[in-house]
Design an enzyme around this catalytic site. Structure first.
Site, mmCIF file in Angstrom:
data_model
loop_
_atom_site.group_PDB
_atom_site.id
_atom_site.type_symbol
_atom_site.label_atom_id
_atom_site.label_comp_id
_atom_site.label_asym_id
_atom_site.label_seq_id
_atom_site.Cartn_x
_atom_site.Cartn_y
_atom_site.Cartn_z
ATOM 1 N N ASP A 482 0.799 -1.218 0.000
ATOM 2 C CA ASP A 482 0.000 0.000 0.000
ATOM 3 C C ASP A 482 0.836 1.275 0.000
ATOM 4 O O ASP A 482 0.333 2.365 -0.247
ATOM 5 C CB ASP A 482 -0.813 0.031 1.304
ATOM 6 C CG ASP A 482 -2.260 -0.287 1.061
ATOM 7 O OD1 ASP A 482 -2.683 -0.205 -0.089
ATOM 8 O OD2 ASP A 482 -2.941 -0.609 2.040
HETATM 9 C C1 BGC Z 1 -2.857 -3.362 4.564
HETATM 10 C C2 BGC Z 1 -2.695 -4.278 3.378
HETATM 11 C C3 BGC Z 1 -1.399 -4.017 2.707
HETATM 12 C C4 BGC Z 1 -0.247 -4.064 3.678
HETATM 13 C C5 BGC Z 1 1.075 -3.711 3.046
HETATM 14 C C6 BGC Z 1 -1.661 -3.435 5.459
HETATM 15 O O1 BGC Z 1 -1.774 -2.491 6.451
HETATM 16 O O2 BGC Z 1 -4.016 -3.742 5.266
HETATM 17 O O3 BGC Z 1 -3.763 -4.110 2.500
HETATM 18 O O4 BGC Z 1 -1.237 -4.989 1.723
HETATM 19 O O5 BGC Z 1 -0.483 -3.168 4.752
HETATM 20 O O6 BGC Z 1 1.194 -2.383 2.722
#
Ligand code: BGC
Length: 814
Positions: A482
């Site tokens: 993300d």
């Molecule tokens: C989110 C995920 C994401 C991950 C890596 C998490 O906080 O819920 O959707 O893939 O972080 O960034």
């Protein structure tokens, strides 16, 4: 240092020191009513949706930490104490918090009085029960005063914290004998209320917070408790609370019980009010009757324990390694249920306000949960698919109450659609319920009839139709990571990295989405073949091959897989970069997908992981960390080195490497990596690790952090389901398939025997795996109920489906 111990027989973690390095919590509820409860009885409760139907208040980032909960004050002469130590923090003679499956029991002892409070949410009940048993262990009569305390939330937890110019005037309660009703906004558009009851006569009550605490007091020193007398306050506006005041006389060795219920009720529009204008309490009264005796309460608690016993009997192992057994048999499966229920919404690191159900998160949560209650997984897949658009894109999140996509966040996370194919296939391999593919599920932006199978197709082609200059998938706002925001270019601290897009988005490409496309695409193609949709399957195969070629040509960097191309077309995760030269995600996923295997790319990538990313506490996400903010990369470079996505040990994708290693036959390495992050193995260093030793955390600070080894964001993480799949399917080797169970272990050489009990399609498989030659992998023979079979798949006998047969399976590796 430890703060308690595992009691595997009772399936509990027993905390013996209340001053854990962070609140160690548990979840109550397996259906619609859910609660968080910490080891000192902190936490909050809600119905279905932590944002829209919050029952009790919680103040985040509070000082001191975790200062809100369900508290019981015991006044014994001049001594005031709580069984859970907080909030008075009176030193206890004995303290224990037993976090079990769906219940938490807190035991406190002071001056020869013992009090045991068991918090749980009975099955099929919209409320939580607090069973308090108090005993006088002294040889004289004791006169005790008990005060309960909870603070009500005004339903919408976000508005509750922000809109207090309104909320300080709207609060309303009713009190009827021993039941305190919270009915704020019931007079207008709400048809729900909550109540807090006790099964005994009370000597008084309070419902106004300031009357109970005193305006300038904290919860550790309420005026009412100090004075030893309730004021019978009725809240008119301000902050409604519920506090019962009960007087108890206990003879030497006498024991008594108090059963409190915090419940939630919905009435239909025409039955909202009684004739006198008061709220219709019928349903609440029935709920109170359900648990008004110790017998009824104990039987509901037993029913809950049996529910879990039964669920966990669907998969369990006996390996001789107690850490492994308890992770697989108890805690990992428990966490998978919790992540399935809550996605990333409500924990001690997620406010319950910010996020609802994540599209990618919830899909991934299914893979570790589907064997427990497949029907729930099916329903979830349908809910998720409804938030998809015709072109295959989707909302990134949706609210559990309304099941509508969250438009504040929107979509364009280009990995999202593929996770729907991934989770649907996991469901089908577990159940062979192909009727799901025929379900009519509208797209969010179209009323036309579409089948689930159409959703999978739309997902696949969404990636295909959105490719960049190297033929690799465009990343959009971000992919799984993300924080890799390659189109964001934000210089304004008031913008969200996830929703800001300042670039056209036609250049930045993700090698991870490409690898997912190949890995998930292969399964998708196999499914289409299985359904005799061979033309479609052929087409898919062609696209997968092309994508593989694109990755081999432009996605490999000499010794490892690249991570991405940024908006300028420059490499990310390459030896050409000065920082962030190598990322974990593509090493795991590309090797899982067998990309360039015959060219030796897999083994090179895994060697690089070992060399650059591995640490004593797990594998870091990237290396070296970014030392300054990079406009072209976004949030990943915003974190200080070693934390979160900037080179933290992001536990979620450690199992991708573990699964990649099993693909390469590296059983010893895979199990080493498993042990590094499986929390039970780190129990002895709880003071360093800080979060609960019974559940996975999202992140452990990496080698470049000042606090290497310190975990954060426990409970709600995809780590739970991925690790369950990694250990049960890739390492222990029990893989569900459409027409049977595939047995394909990849274990450390020194494991010579283990047994797996696996319920599958109504039958029980008792699988003994023997490893006489101490190999990592390779099935030599399989014997089922006395007969040798060919190959390593136990094909389901359709005629015996649901007949509850037992299959005794003996497997020899070598
Ligand atoms: C989110 C995920 C994401 C991950 C890596 C998490 O906080 O819920 O959707 O893939 O972080 O960034």
């Amino acid at each position: 240092m430890k703060y308690g111990y595992f009691n595997d027989n009772e399936k509990e973690y027993v905390i013996t020191n209340p001053k854990t390095p962070y609140p160690w919590i548990n979840y109550l509820g397996t259906q619609d009513y859910l609660s968080l409860v910490s080891n000192t009885a902190g936490g909050y409760s809600f119905y279905k949706d932590a944002r829209l139907r919050r029952l009790t208040r919680y103040r985040y980032n509070n000082t001191p930490i975790d200062n809100e909960g369900r508290y019981y004050y015991i006044k014994d002469g001049d001594t005031i104490w709580n069984p859970g130590w907080k909030p008075t923090k009176t030193k206890l003679d004995n303290y224990e918090c037993r976090h079990g499956l769906g219940y938490t029991k807190i035991i406190g002892e002071k001056n020869n009085i013992s009090s045991e409070v068991t918090f749980f949410v009975p099955r099929d009940f919209n409320g939580e029960v607090h069973k308090m048993v108090i005993k006088n262990n002294s040889d004289s009569v004791k006169n005790l005063k008990i005060f309960s305390y909870i603070e009500f939330c005004f339903w919408n937890a976000s508005d509750d914290m922000l809109n207090f110019q309104r909320n300080l005037s709207t609060g309303e309660v009713e009190v009827d004998n021993s039941v305190i009703y919270h009915k704020t906004e019931y007079r207008e558009r709400r048809n729900h209320y909550s109540f807090f009851s006790v099964n005994k006569n009370i000597a008084g009550f309070d419902t106004d917070k300031h009357a109970f605490l005193g305006l300038y007091n904290d919860v550790d020193s309420p005026d009412v408790v100090n004075d030893g007398k309730a004021t019978n306050s009725k809240a008119n506006g301000w902050s409604p609370i519920a506090s019962h005041y009960i007087e108890l006389e206990l003879k030497p060795n006498e024991e008594t019980d108090l059963i409190f219920i915090l419940g939630y009720v919905e009435n239909d529009q025409k039955n909202k009010f009684n004739k006198d204008g008061s709220i219709n309490k019928d349903k609440a009264k029935k709920m109170c009757e359900k648990f008004d005796t110790l017998e009824k309460t104990n039987s509901a608690l037993n029913e809950l324990k049996n529910f879990w016993e039964n669920l966990l009997s669907k998969f369990n192992i006996s390996s001789g390694d107690e850490n492994l057994d308890r992770m697989v048999n108890i805690w990992n499966q428990y966490q998978c249920m919790i992540t399935f229920n809550l996605s990333r919404s409500a924990s001690y690191f997620e406010s319950g306000i910010g996020r609802g159900m994540g599209f990618r998160d919830s899909n991934q949560d299914i893979i570790g949960f589907v064997h427990q209650i497949p029907e729930n997984a099916r329903e979830r897949l349908i809910d998720i698919a409804k938030t998809q658009f015709k072109d295959g894109g989707c909302y990134h999140q949706y609210q559990p109450l309304t099941k509508k996509g969250n438009s504040d966040i929107g979509g364009d996370f280009n990995d999202d659609p593929l996770w729907l194919i991934f989770a649907t296939i996991a469901y089908l391999k577990e159940t062979k319920d192909f009727t799901l593919l025929e379900e009519i599920i509208p797209f969010d932006d179209s009323d036309n009839n579409h089948k689930m199978l159409d959703h999978l197709k739309a997902s696949f082609y969404h990636v295909l139709n959105n490719r960049g200059p190297h033929g690799l998938p465009l990343i959009g706002r971000a992919d799984w990571n993300d924080c890799l925001n390659l189109n964001c270019y934000s210089e304004n601290p008031d913008e969200s990295f996830q929703t800001t897009t300042n670039s056209e988005g036609k250049t930045a490409e993700s090698v991870l989405i490409a690898a997912m496309f190949v890995y998930i695409g292969k399964d998708y193609k196999e499914l289409l073949d299985y359904l005799d949709l061979n033309d479609q399957a052929k087409e898919i195969q062609k696209h997968i091959e092309n994508m593989e070629k694109a990755i081999v040509k432009d996605g490999f960097d000499g010794d490892w897989f690249l991570r991405a191309y940024d908006s300028n077309g420059d490499k990310v995760g390459s030896k050409e970069n000065d920082e962030g030269k190598i990322y974990i995600e593509t090493q795991g996923f590309c090797v899982m997908a067998n990309i360039g295997k015959e060219l030796g790319l897999a083994s090179k990538a895994l060697k690089s992981v070992k060399k650059y990313l591995d640490t004593e506490y797990g594998i870091v996400l990237l290396n070296p960390p970014y030392s300054k903010y990079r406009l072209n990369l976004g949030e990943v470079s915003s974190y200080p080195p070693g934390y979160k996505e900037n080179a933290g040990i992001f536990c979620h994708n450690n199992p991708w490497v573990i699964m990649a290693e099993t693909n390469e036959g590296m059983g010893d390495e895979a199990f080493e990596h498993y042990k590094k992050i499986a929390p039970s193995y780190s129990e002895d260093i709880s003071d360093i690790h800080k979060t609960e030793p019974y559940v996975y955390s999202q992140m452990i600070a990496g080698k470049d952090a000042k606090t290497h080894g310190e975990a954060k964001n426990s409970w709600l993480t995809g780590t739970a389901s991925w690790n369950f799949v990694a250990i049960t399917q890739s390492i222990l080797g029990i893989k569900p398939y459409y027409d049977g169970l595939i047995i394909d272990p990849c274990i450390p050489k020194n494991i010579s025997k283990y047994t797996v009990n696996r319920m599958f399609r109504g039958s029980k498989y008792v699988i003994e795996i023997h490893n006489p030659k101490n190999v990592c992998s390779g099935v030599k023979k399989i014997n089922v109920n006395g007969k040798n079979i060919d190959g390593n798949k136990i094909v389901i006998d359709q005629n015996t489906k649901n007949t509850k047969k037992v299959y005794n399976v003996k497997v020899e590796l070598g």
